[in-house]
Motif scaffolding. Structure first.
Motif, mmCIF file in Angstrom:
data_model
loop_
_atom_site.group_PDB
_atom_site.id
_atom_site.type_symbol
_atom_site.label_atom_id
_atom_site.label_comp_id
_atom_site.label_asym_id
_atom_site.label_seq_id
_atom_site.Cartn_x
_atom_site.Cartn_y
_atom_site.Cartn_z
ATOM 1 N N GLU A 196 0.887 -1.285 -0.053
ATOM 2 C CA GLU A 196 0.141 -0.144 0.111
ATOM 3 C C GLU A 196 1.109 1.196 -0.157
ATOM 4 O O GLU A 196 0.330 2.319 -0.168
ATOM 5 N N ASP A 197 2.275 1.035 0.245
ATOM 6 C CA ASP A 197 2.956 2.339 0.306
ATOM 7 C C ASP A 197 3.724 2.482 -0.884
ATOM 8 O O ASP A 197 4.381 1.383 -1.581
ATOM 9 N N TRP A 198 3.561 3.553 -1.623
ATOM 10 C CA TRP A 198 3.907 3.946 -3.040
ATOM 11 C C TRP A 198 5.505 3.881 -3.240
ATOM 12 O O TRP A 198 6.024 3.320 -4.055
ATOM 13 N N GLY A 199 6.095 4.248 -2.221
ATOM 14 C CA GLY A 199 7.558 4.369 -2.064
ATOM 15 C C GLY A 199 8.047 2.965 -2.133
ATOM 16 O O GLY A 199 9.221 2.616 -2.960
ATOM 17 N N ARG A 200 7.748 2.220 -1.401
ATOM 18 C CA ARG A 200 7.994 0.512 -1.194
ATOM 19 C C ARG A 200 7.487 -0.051 -2.578
ATOM 20 O O ARG A 200 8.217 -1.004 -3.079
#
Length: 497
Positions: A196-200
């Motif tokens: 859900e984390d766009w950086g990840r």
């Protein structure tokens, strides 16, 4: 003899049975690569243009939400559906293809999100993600030469601590497949479910693309990634070969002919209404539907627009109103279901038809299967569902659309900007994105514009890239009916919200 008179030679019971079959369509259900919601044989329709998407040589497949990415991934993976696809697309060699899942977003579909989170710790994507995806690919490949052994990512990471061991094992699998005249395809679907984390997500997909690109060194091992085009453009990927991968991508586009072909194919193979649909076609002089799905490619109603138009006008009449000024029933759904990028998805098309049939059941439709006014009402349902689906990807979209309700489009950009400014929309949308770990509607913290003041033009630009807004040649913004109706914007002469 008019179209409506011709349809009378088919009994009203047959017409009612066809209407009920359309009302039973279940277009909003999402397909998963395995499990109860996997692709069904009866639902397969194979547009010629989708051949590249199933071709094992095509690595990247792009499609909007609802365009059929997970459906085709499921068709490729499951043996019964892959066999039918091999008959429908004989030049692709799908009958000599083995398919494994790298990631599918659901249980029993390759590596799970929990396993990824454990083996690729948050913040360590650059250091560990490449080895992880190599492990996933090795686990899928070794099922060819070691079918009875365990190939979990944890085991593969230990086994291939030395990268050369990985190359040697993959070469052995590649040689084995080549000697048998077979190929292996490793499918990666539902990639947005990785994190859900766009950086990840950036780091994980960057590493995945690097790992997949390396497979070009093998003759019989390939991978296929199914992604949304907006997802690909929004991720800030650093993979240097991405332009090459993108240039060779297949796009899941559906023409008007494809969508009507899909609808008529479902009616032809409906267990309860197949015979009634048969009678309907014969009464119009359109012949009988194919007896087997393998014959769909040569069926006139799969790809002959003239024949399709003749059939649909028998089902819904010629025009959306008393005359041609309101539009032809055949063209109207497709023209009003396109997003700002020109895409119409099967999901939206079938939702419109299903809703129209359901509403026609409760009215005196007579010799018509669908009443024109119910087609118009079906568009309202399709618009509402499309916004709900969009909200799952962009949880801020409803907050962004809310201040626009009641505006009449097309309108000058400043009209949109003022509505958003008055309601502090950009700030609110960014807060929602942070709370939901979603990509924000505008980039924040950049050196060019670190704050959120006067960011309304950036928000409009973002919606334009998503296909929610369009920019006219005179500079005004418009909104496609697919979103406009559900968002309660007005348009002269258009369908009212």
């Amino acid at each position: 003899m008019s179209v409506s008179q011709k349809s009378l030679s088919c009994t009203l019971e047959d017409i009612s049975a066809v209407r009920e079959a359309i009302a039973r369509f279940d277009p909003s259900a999402s397909t998963t690569i395995v499990g109860a919601d996997k692709a069904k044989l009866r639902d397969i329709f194979a547009p010629t243009a989708h051949s590249n998407a199933l071709d094992p040589a095509t690595t990247l497949v792009l499609g909007a939400r609802g365009a059929g990415k997970s459906f085709w991934a499921s068709v490729l993976y499951n043996e019964d559906t892959r066999k039918l696809a091999a008959d429908l697309y004989p030049r692709l060699g799908l009958d000599k293809l083995r398919v494994q899942i790298g990631f599918g977003g659901v249980g029993r579909a390759g590596a799970s999100k929990a396993v990824i989170d454990e083996l690729v710790p948050h913040g360590q994507e650059r250091a560990t993600a490449d080895r992880f995806w190599h492990a996933v690919i090795a686990g899928a490949a070794l099922k060819v030469t070691e079918p009875d052994q365990r190939h979990a990512p944890t085991d593969m990471l230990k086994r291939f601590a030395d990268p050369q061991d990985w190359v040697d094992a993959m070469t052995e699998v590649d040689d084995d497949l080549s000697n048998r005249g077979e190929s292996l395809l490793i499918v990666f679907d539902a990639l947005d479910a990785i994190s859900e984390d766009w950086g990840r997500l950036n780091g994980l997909i960057d590493a995945l693309m690097r790992s997949v690109w390396e497979l070009r060194g093998f003759d019989a091992i390939r991978a296929k990634l199914f992604m949304r085009p907006d997802q690909l453009s929004e991720l800030r990927l650093r993979f240097v070969e991405l332009p090459k991968l993108r240039s060779g991508a297949a796009k899941l586009r559906w023409t008007q002919t494809d969508l009507y072909g899909l609808m008529f194919a479902r009616l032809a193979f409906d267990e309860e209404a197949g015979e009634a649909f048969d009678h309907f076609l014969v009464s119009l002089g359109l012949g009988k539907p194919p007896g087997k799905q393998e014959e769909l490619r040569t069926w006139r109603l799969s790809n002959n627009e003239t024949q399709q138009e003749r059939l649909f006008e028998a089902m819904a009449g010629n025009f959306m109103g008393a005359g041609p000024r309101k539009g032809k029933t055949f063209d109207w759904p497709y023209n009003h279901l396109a997003d700002g990028l020109g895409d119409v998805t099967p999901r939206s098309f079938l939702i419109l038809m299903q809703n129209a049939a359901e509403r026609s059941q409760s009215r005196d439709a007579g010799a018509l299967v669908l009443l024109p006014q119910t087609i118009r009402e079906g568009l309202r349902e399709a618009s509402k569902v499309r916004i709900e689906q969009l909200n799952t990807e962009y949880p801020w979209i409803k907050r962004v659309l809310q201040p626009l309700a009641g505006l009449r489009v097309p309108a000058a950009p400043q009209v949109f900007f003022d509505a958003w400014t008055e309601n502090a929309t950009v700030e609110a949308a960014v807060k929602i994105a942070r709370k939901e770990n979603a990509l924000p509607p505008v980039l924040t913290g950049s050196s060019q514009n670190p704050g959120l003041l006067d960011r309304e033009p950036d928000l409009a630009n973002r919606l334009t890239k998503m296909g929610v807004l369009t920019s006219r040649s005179d500079g005004r913004y418009d909104m496609p009916d697919l979103f406009r109706i559900g968002a309660a914007l007005l348009k002269k002469g258009g369908v009212a919200p």
